[in-house]
Write a protein that holds these residues in place. Structure first.
Motif, PDB file in Angstrom:
ATOM      1  N   MET A  50       0.833  -1.205   0.000  1.00 36.27           N
ATOM      2  CA  MET A  50       0.000   0.000   0.000  1.00 36.27           C
ATOM      3  C   MET A  50       0.865   1.251   0.000  1.00 36.27           C
ATOM      4  N   GLU A  51       1.939   1.241   0.785  1.00 39.22           N
ATOM      5  CA  GLU A  51       2.852   2.391   0.809  1.00 39.22           C
ATOM      6  C   GLU A  51       3.548   2.561  -0.538  1.00 39.22           C
ATOM      7  N   LEU A  52       3.895   1.448  -1.186  1.00 40.08           N
ATOM      8  CA  LEU A  52       4.503   1.539  -2.519  1.00 40.08           C
ATOM      9  C   LEU A  52       3.593   2.316  -3.460  1.00 40.08           C
ATOM     10  N   ASN A  53       2.312   2.026  -3.367  1.00 43.95           N
ATOM     11  CA  ASN A  53       1.346   2.665  -4.250  1.00 43.95           C
ATOM     12  C   ASN A  53       1.214   4.154  -3.969  1.00 43.95           C
ATOM     13  N   THR A  54       1.398   4.555  -2.709  1.00 50.88           N
ATOM     14  CA  THR A  54       1.241   5.969  -2.374  1.00 50.88           C
ATOM     15  C   THR A  54       2.543   6.756  -2.490  1.00 50.88           C
ATOM     16  N   LYS A  55       3.711   6.096  -2.314  1.00 47.35           N
ATOM     17  CA  LYS A  55       4.993   6.794  -2.325  1.00 47.35           C
ATOM     18  C   LYS A  55       5.698   6.770  -3.677  1.00 47.35           C
ATOM     19  N   THR A  56       5.128   6.051  -4.634  1.00 52.17           N
ATOM     20  CA  THR A  56       5.708   6.013  -5.976  1.00 52.17           C
ATOM     21  C   THR A  56       4.644   6.455  -6.970  1.00 52.17           C
ATOM     22  N   SER A  57       5.038   6.570  -8.219  1.00 53.17           N
ATOM     23  CA  SER A  57       4.068   6.938  -9.250  1.00 53.17           C
ATOM     24  C   SER A  57       3.100   5.796  -9.499  1.00 53.17           C
ATOM     25  N   GLY A  58       3.424   4.612  -8.996  1.00 50.36           N
ATOM     26  CA  GLY A  58       2.552   3.458  -9.168  1.00 50.36           C
ATOM     27  C   GLY A  58       2.827   2.686 -10.433  1.00 50.36           C
ATOM     28  N   GLY A  59       3.685   3.204 -11.271  1.00 50.44           N
ATOM     29  CA  GLY A  59       4.037   2.504 -12.497  1.00 50.44           C
ATOM     30  C   GLY A  59       3.369   3.090 -13.718  1.00 50.44           C
ATOM     31  N   ASP A  60       3.776   2.583 -14.855  1.00 51.96           N
ATOM     32  CA  ASP A  60       3.270   3.044 -16.147  1.00 51.96           C
ATOM     33  C   ASP A  60       2.491   1.898 -16.784  1.00 51.96           C
ATOM     34  N   PHE A  61       1.271   1.712 -16.328  1.00 54.22           N
ATOM     35  CA  PHE A  61       0.437   0.596 -16.774  1.00 54.22           C
ATOM     36  C   PHE A  61       0.006   0.765 -18.213  1.00 54.22           C
ATOM     37  N   PRO A  62      -0.237  -0.328 -18.911  1.00 59.44           N
ATOM     38  CA  PRO A  62      -0.246  -1.734 -18.481  1.00 59.44           C
ATOM     39  C   PRO A  62       1.152  -2.349 -18.492  1.00 59.44           C
ATOM     40  N   TYR A  63       1.271  -3.482 -17.785  1.00 57.10           N
ATOM     41  CA  TYR A  63       2.507  -4.264 -17.754  1.00 57.10           C
ATOM     42  C   TYR A  63       2.210  -5.680 -18.230  1.00 57.10           C
ATOM     43  N   ASP A  64       3.101  -6.207 -19.056  1.00 56.14           N
ATOM     44  CA  ASP A  64       2.933  -7.558 -19.583  1.00 56.14           C
ATOM     45  C   ASP A  64       3.621  -8.612 -18.738  1.00 56.14           C
ATOM     46  N   ASP A  65       4.546  -8.192 -17.859  1.00 57.06           N
ATOM     47  CA  ASP A  65       5.275  -9.168 -17.043  1.00 57.06           C
ATOM     48  C   ASP A  65       5.739  -8.534 -15.734  1.00 57.06           C
ATOM     49  N   VAL A  66       6.024  -9.388 -14.771  1.00 57.01           N
ATOM     50  CA  VAL A  66       6.391  -8.947 -13.433  1.00 57.01           C
ATOM     51  C   VAL A  66       7.730  -8.219 -13.406  1.00 57.01           C
ATOM     52  N   GLU A  67       8.692  -8.676 -14.207  1.00 59.80           N
ATOM     53  CA  GLU A  67      10.023  -8.071 -14.170  1.00 59.80           C
ATOM     54  C   GLU A  67      10.001  -6.604 -14.577  1.00 59.80           C
ATOM     55  N   THR A  68       9.267  -6.289 -15.629  1.00 58.87           N
ATOM     56  CA  THR A  68       9.180  -4.902 -16.087  1.00 58.87           C
ATOM     57  C   THR A  68       8.502  -4.026 -15.040  1.00 58.87           C
ATOM     58  N   VAL A  70       8.350  -4.566 -11.714  1.00 59.00           N
ATOM     59  CA  VAL A  70       9.237  -4.408 -10.558  1.00 59.00           C
ATOM     60  C   VAL A  70      10.406  -3.482 -10.896  1.00 59.00           C
ATOM     61  N   ASP A  71      10.960  -3.592 -12.094  1.00 59.52           N
ATOM     62  CA  ASP A  71      12.051  -2.683 -12.496  1.00 59.52           C
ATOM     63  C   ASP A  71      11.607  -1.229 -12.395  1.00 59.52           C
ATOM     64  N   ASP A  72      10.393  -0.929 -12.872  1.00 59.07           N
ATOM     65  CA  ASP A  72       9.887   0.445 -12.812  1.00 59.07           C
ATOM     66  C   ASP A  72       9.686   0.908 -11.374  1.00 59.07           C
ATOM     67  N   ILE A  73       9.169   0.042 -10.522  1.00 63.52           N
ATOM     68  CA  ILE A  73       8.950   0.413  -9.115  1.00 63.52           C
ATOM     69  C   ILE A  73      10.285   0.660  -8.413  1.00 63.52           C
ATOM     70  N   ILE A  74      11.267  -0.200  -8.668  1.00 66.08           N
ATOM     71  CA  ILE A  74      12.599  -0.014  -8.067  1.00 66.08           C
ATOM     72  C   ILE A  74      13.202   1.317  -8.518  1.00 66.08           C
ATOM     73  N   GLU A  75      13.120   1.623  -9.805  1.00 66.83           N
ATOM     74  CA  GLU A  75      13.645   2.899 -10.317  1.00 66.83           C
ATOM     75  C   GLU A  75      12.936   4.085  -9.664  1.00 66.83           C
ATOM     76  N   ASP A  76      11.617   3.969  -9.524  1.00 70.38           N
ATOM     77  CA  ASP A  76      10.837   5.040  -8.904  1.00 70.38           C
ATOM     78  C   ASP A  76      11.248   5.218  -7.440  1.00 70.38           C
ATOM     79  N   LEU A  77      11.454   4.118  -6.719  1.00 71.68           N
ATOM     80  CA  LEU A  77      11.895   4.207  -5.324  1.00 71.68           C
ATOM     81  C   LEU A  77      13.254   4.889  -5.213  1.00 71.68           C
ATOM     82  N   LYS A  78      14.149   4.608  -6.166  1.00 74.91           N
ATOM     83  CA  LYS A  78      15.467   5.261  -6.184  1.00 74.91           C
ATOM     84  C   LYS A  78      15.312   6.753  -6.429  1.00 74.91           C
ATOM     85  N   GLU A  79      14.466   7.120  -7.397  1.00 76.74           N
ATOM     86  CA  GLU A  79      14.259   8.529  -7.720  1.00 76.74           C
ATOM     87  C   GLU A  79      13.655   9.286  -6.535  1.00 76.74           C
ATOM     88  N   GLN A  80      12.831   8.595  -5.733  1.00 76.53           N
ATOM     89  CA  GLN A  80      12.194   9.216  -4.575  1.00 76.53           C
ATOM     90  C   GLN A  80      13.122   9.252  -3.358  1.00 76.53           C
TER      91      GLN A  80
END
Length: 83
Positions: A50-68, A70-80
């Motif tokens: 839930m915190e991931l969803n509020t503290k990050t952009s939440g991603g650039d949906f849609p996503y076709d796979d888990v790796e892409t 998670v990569d976006d969420i990790i990058e967003d966490l680094k930027e934040q």
């Protein structure tokens, strides 16, 4: 110290059970072992799904796979400055 690879592995484990492709964060909730309260932890880092969803952009949906996703969420966490 936070281990980025450990966080990445935890997220992949938690999110890989979703029915991909996913079009919103709500598509991930049924896959989470503890729902929105699922926690990702390493070193000083601790954040629920839930915190991931509020503290990050939440991603650039849609996503076709888990790796892409998670990569976006990790990058967003680094930027934040969270990782």
């Amino acid at each position: 110290m936070t281990d980025e690879d450990e966080i990445r592995d935890q997220m992949i484990d938690a999110f890989e059970g979703a029915d991909y492709p996913i079009s919103s964060p709500m598509d991930l909730v049924p896959a989470l072992p503890n729902g929105p309260g699922t926690t990702f932890e390493s070193g000083d880092f601790s954040m629920t799904a839930m915190e991931l969803n509020t503290k990050t952009s939440g991603g650039d949906f849609p996503y076709d796979d888990v790796e892409t996703f998670v990569d976006d969420i990790i990058e967003d966490l680094k930027e934040q400055g969270e990782l």
